[in-house]
Scaffold this motif. Structure first.
Motif, PDB file in Angstrom:
ATOM      1  N   TYR A  64       0.843  -1.189   0.000  1.00 46.72           N
ATOM      2  CA  TYR A  64       0.000   0.000   0.000  1.00 46.72           C
ATOM      3  C   TYR A  64       0.889   1.254   0.000  1.00 46.72           C
ATOM      4  CZ  TYR A  64      -3.557   3.303   1.403  1.00 46.72           C
ATOM      5  OH  TYR A  64      -4.403   4.371   1.443  1.00 46.72           O
ATOM      6  N   PRO A  65       0.608   2.309  -0.732  1.00 49.28           N
ATOM      7  CA  PRO A  65      -0.605   2.559  -1.527  1.00 49.28           C
ATOM      8  C   PRO A  65      -0.511   2.129  -2.986  1.00 49.28           C
ATOM      9  CG  PRO A  65       0.658   4.568  -1.377  1.00 49.28           C
ATOM     10  CD  PRO A  65       1.448   3.518  -0.636  1.00 49.28           C
ATOM     11  N   LYS A  68      -3.839  -2.070  -3.513  1.00 48.65           N
ATOM     12  CA  LYS A  68      -4.928  -1.876  -2.555  1.00 48.65           C
ATOM     13  C   LYS A  68      -5.776  -3.134  -2.487  1.00 48.65           C
ATOM     14  CE  LYS A  68      -5.121   3.041  -3.153  1.00 48.65           C
ATOM     15  NZ  LYS A  68      -5.744   4.160  -3.781  1.00 48.65           N
ATOM     16  N   TYR A  75     -19.162  -1.406   1.968  1.00 46.52           N
ATOM     17  CA  TYR A  75     -18.218  -0.551   2.701  1.00 46.52           C
ATOM     18  C   TYR A  75     -18.731   0.883   2.710  1.00 46.52           C
ATOM     19  CZ  TYR A  75     -13.764   1.079   4.451  1.00 46.52           C
ATOM     20  OH  TYR A  75     -12.788   1.625   5.228  1.00 46.52           O
ATOM     21  N   ALA A  77     -17.671   4.383   2.812  1.00 41.56           N
ATOM     22  CA  ALA A  77     -16.595   5.373   2.722  1.00 41.56           C
ATOM     23  C   ALA A  77     -17.212   6.744   2.413  1.00 41.56           C
ATOM     24  CB  ALA A  77     -15.584   4.940   1.679  1.00 41.56           C
ATOM     25  N   GLU A 151     -14.399   5.535  -1.863  1.00 37.61           N
ATOM     26  CA  GLU A 151     -13.191   6.340  -1.643  1.00 37.61           C
ATOM     27  C   GLU A 151     -12.928   6.479  -0.145  1.00 37.61           C
ATOM     28  OE1 GLU A 151     -10.849   7.703  -3.808  1.00 37.61           O
ATOM     29  OE2 GLU A 151      -9.963   7.954  -1.820  1.00 37.61           O
ATOM     30  N   TYR A 152     -11.952   5.771   0.347  1.00 41.60           N
ATOM     31  CA  TYR A 152     -11.714   5.804   1.791  1.00 41.60           C
ATOM     32  C   TYR A 152     -10.462   6.594   2.173  1.00 41.60           C
ATOM     33  CZ  TYR A 152      -8.687   1.932   0.399  1.00 41.60           C
ATOM     34  OH  TYR A 152      -7.757   1.160  -0.237  1.00 41.60           O
ATOM     35  N   GLU A 153      -9.711   7.102   1.189  1.00 42.97           N
ATOM     36  CA  GLU A 153      -8.506   7.872   1.519  1.00 42.97           C
ATOM     37  C   GLU A 153      -8.884   9.332   1.689  1.00 42.97           C
ATOM     38  OE1 GLU A 153      -6.550   6.451  -1.933  1.00 42.97           O
ATOM     39  OE2 GLU A 153      -5.089   5.371  -0.722  1.00 42.97           O
ATOM     40  N   ASN A 154      -9.361   9.675   2.853  1.00 41.90           N
ATOM     41  CA  ASN A 154      -9.848  11.036   3.067  1.00 41.90           C
ATOM     42  C   ASN A 154      -9.095  11.721   4.197  1.00 41.90           C
ATOM     43  OD1 ASN A 154     -10.957   9.272   4.874  1.00 41.90           O
ATOM     44  ND2 ASN A 154     -12.790  10.464   5.186  1.00 41.90           N
ATOM     45  N   GLY A 155      -7.823  11.342   4.378  1.00 37.68           N
ATOM     46  CA  GLY A 155      -7.013  11.996   5.398  1.00 37.68           C
ATOM     47  C   GLY A 155      -6.768  13.443   5.026  1.00 37.68           C
ATOM     48  N   SER A 156      -6.634  14.295   5.994  1.00 32.03           N
ATOM     49  CA  SER A 156      -6.427  15.711   5.731  1.00 32.03           C
ATOM     50  C   SER A 156      -5.555  16.312   6.822  1.00 32.03           C
ATOM     51  CB  SER A 156      -7.782  16.424   5.686  1.00 32.03           C
ATOM     52  OG  SER A 156      -7.583  17.811   5.667  1.00 32.03           O
ATOM     53  N   HIS A 161     -12.289  19.312   7.785  1.00 30.89           N
ATOM     54  CA  HIS A 161     -12.225  18.811   6.421  1.00 30.89           C
ATOM     55  C   HIS A 161     -13.650  18.640   5.921  1.00 30.89           C
ATOM     56  CE1 HIS A 161     -11.075  15.277   3.592  1.00 30.89           C
ATOM     57  NE2 HIS A 161     -11.424  16.350   2.938  1.00 30.89           N
TER      58      HIS A 161
END
Ligand code: SF4
Ligand code: SF4
Length: 204
Positions: A64-65, A68, A75, A77, A151-156, A161
């Protein structure tokens, strides 16, 4: 309720146990196991098992990344807003149910009357920093307008956010290409819903 499916999740034929021994059931068996472990040098046995498995080059680690894991269709997300297939118009009717049911109080929306005297959504944001992805908003929506996507990559780096309406709405070019993905999970109607529905009698 049979919970076997939950206990077995993620375990399929590609998983295997490495050198698992039978658990001793009596005192003599436990005594033999202590002697065996003491004089066999369990540390080196463990190192040998690891080395032996490494030399097989049967690597299960996901890079990762770059790689995946597939996610399940249910799920929950980041949210998506859907359009009607027939007209490409937005499905959301601005009823506000999702905002009211949200237990994290992270949906903020407003509506106004447009030039045709119809209600339209003028503001819609979801604070993903507060959202717990419970799925209630998707479940309560009467129009199947708000759903969860994959879409689970929502880090900020920002504490607040937000995601706004246009960021969630299916782009028009995706509609012309027929690429809008319908929601299969939480709150979606099941494929056999027509058969299960009780028809309202016409005379009552
Ligand atoms: S998933 Fe739950 S917490 Fe997140 S916006 Fe929807 S109702 Fe609120
Ligand atoms: S997303 Fe669904 S529940 Fe929320 S305001 Fe729009 S139609 Fe109502």
């Amino acid at each position: 309720m049979n919970t076997q499916a939950f206990n077995d999740r993620n375990v399929n034929d590609s998983y295997y146990m490495v050198d698992i021994e039978e658990y001793p059931t009596d005192g003599w068996g436990r005594f033999k196991r202590v002697i065996k472990r003491t004089f066999r040098g369990e540390l080196f046995v463990g190192l040998w098992v690891v080395l032996r498995e490494m030399l097989k080059f049967n690597i299960h680690t996901i890079q990762y990344p770059l790689e995946k894991m597939p996610i399940g269709p249910r799920y929950r997300a980041v949210h998506e807003m859907k359009r009607l297939w027939e007209s490409d118009a937005e499905r959301c009717i601005g009823c506000g149910l999702c905002e009211k049911i949200c237990i994290s109080n992270c949906i903020k929306m407003d509506t106004k009357i447009d030039e045709n005297s119809r209600k339209e959504v003028s503001e819609y944001t979801i604070n993903l920093g507060r959202c717990i992805f419970c799925g209630y908003c998707a479940e309560v929506c009467p129009e199947l307008a708000i759903t969860h996507g994959g879409e689970y990559e929502n880090g900020s780096e920002q504490r607040e956010h937000y995601i706004d309406y246009n960021g969630m709405l299916t782009p028009l070019e995706m509609m012309t290409q027929g690429k809008q993905q319908e929601f299969e999970g939480f709150g979606a109607i099941t494929p056999h819903e027509d058969a299960r529905m009780k028809k309202t009698p016409l005379a009552y």
